[in-house]
Scaffold this motif. Structure first.
Motif: not given
Length: 350
Positions: A119-124, A179-188
């Motif tokens: 998700v970080a890869f796709l977002a950044l 990690m799940q919290a970080g994933t949700t934050f990046l998706m938002i």
């Protein structure tokens, strides 16, 4: 009384004790897996009978059948097969090392770490034109790095004069939640068009698998699976308990680190190409243990076959049952795995 074990001597220095029941069950699983493999290649918008699928694989068949099977379906089914095997063996290694049937790559944060990295890869690395600024082919490497970083954090935080299996599980659950919290934050906070793409990937899907994916995944998985089989004796000793393992001269902490890295490599490779397909690493080893016993020489191959069957069936159902809509394979493994996890928790209380 019939002998339960068969002695096989290769040389004066190398011999094996083979469980006849485990061999028969493994052969049955292999035959069932082959049937699922052929049916998966034949099912879809264009139906091809299993007999014609087999003919096409051996060079016969019509031009249309060759295109459908070799170009579109075969890479996808091969990826599903090796992803299932990798996740199942990774789960079996963790359950043996931690001596807990509830252990799995999901519980120790491996899957969550890989998902967060993707998700970080796709977002950044997305620009305003809805395209990636670097090649999508770096995505598998990012997933593997994410799984490795997650496990490294778990290992470091769980270390206290060595690694305790109980601490490893507790810290793993905490890192997984983080990690799940970080994933949700990046998706938002990331681009909305990437959020939906990331969500499908996190759920676990083999959609779009290609021969390039096969070329990356298969050698990686084969080497690690062979190392896992060779390491079966180490796992058998670990299950006897720390005192006995230390008593026979095992370097316990070094061995645990090796097994943890082996499980991480298997999980990272699988998640990189199929996303966060959950519960396979929990269900397959546990079912295999009921079928062939707890000896890892028989358990690992049986778990690998069951994992392959589970993922191939989940992918088959996902792309055929609701056609033309395609449901990610991870939805079906979760639908089976969540009740199974609750069942194991209930049984552990008794």
């Amino acid at each position: 009384m019939k002998k339960k074990y068969l002695s096989l001597r290769m040389t004066n220095y190398l011999s094996f004790l083979i469980d006849k029941k485990a061999v028969i069950i493994s052969l049955v699983l292999l035959m069932f897996g082959l049937i699922v493999f052929l049916v998966s290649l034949g099912m879809g918008s264009a139906y091809i009978s299993p007999l014609n699928v087999a003919k096409t694989l051996f060079g016969s068949g019509t031009d249309m059948e060759k295109i459908v099977i070799h170009t579109f379906r075969l890479p996808r089914v091969i990826v599903a097969l090796f992803v299932g095997m990798s996740l199942a063996v990774a789960g079996a290694i963790l359950q043996g090392m931690i001596r807990n049937p509830l252990a799995s790559p999901d519980v120790l944060g491996m899957t969550s770490g890989a998902a967060a990295a993707v998700v970080a890869f796709l977002a950044l690395f997305s620009d305003q034109n809805h395209s990636l600024t670097i090649s999508i082919h770096w995505l598998p490497l990012g997933a593997f790095v994410g799984a490795t970083v997650s496990v490294f954090l778990v290992y470091m935080l769980a270390w206290k004069n060595g690694i305790s299996p109980f601490r490893l599980v507790l810290i793993g659950i905490g890192i997984s939640a983080l990690m799940q919290a970080g994933t949700t934050f990046l998706m938002i906070t990331g681009p909305i068009y990437r959020a939906s793409q990331a969500n499908v990937w996190i759920t676990g899907s083999i959609y779009g698998a290609s021969w390039k994916d096969v070329a990356f995944l298969v050698p990686w998985a084969l080497i690690l699976l062979m190392i896992s089989i060779i390491s079966a004796r180490k796992l058998n000793i670990q299950e006897l308990g720390d005192e006995i393992a230390l008593g026979v001269g095992v370097s316990l902490q070094r061995q645990r680190l090796f097994l943890l890295l082996l499980s991480t490599a298997l999980t990272g490779g699988a998640v990189a190409f199929a996303g966060g397909i959950g519960f396979v690493g929990l269900m397959a080893p546990h079912i295999a243990r009921r079928l062939v016993g707890s000896s890892f020489g028989a358990l690992l191959p049986a778990a690998a076959l069951l994992g392959a069957i589970l993922v191939m069936l989940a992918d088959l159902v996902g792309r055929t049952m609701f056609a033309p809509l395609e449901v990610p394979a991870g939805v079906f493994t979760a639908a089976l795995g969540a009740p199974y996890f609750i069942y194991l928790l209930y049984k552990s209380r008794q």
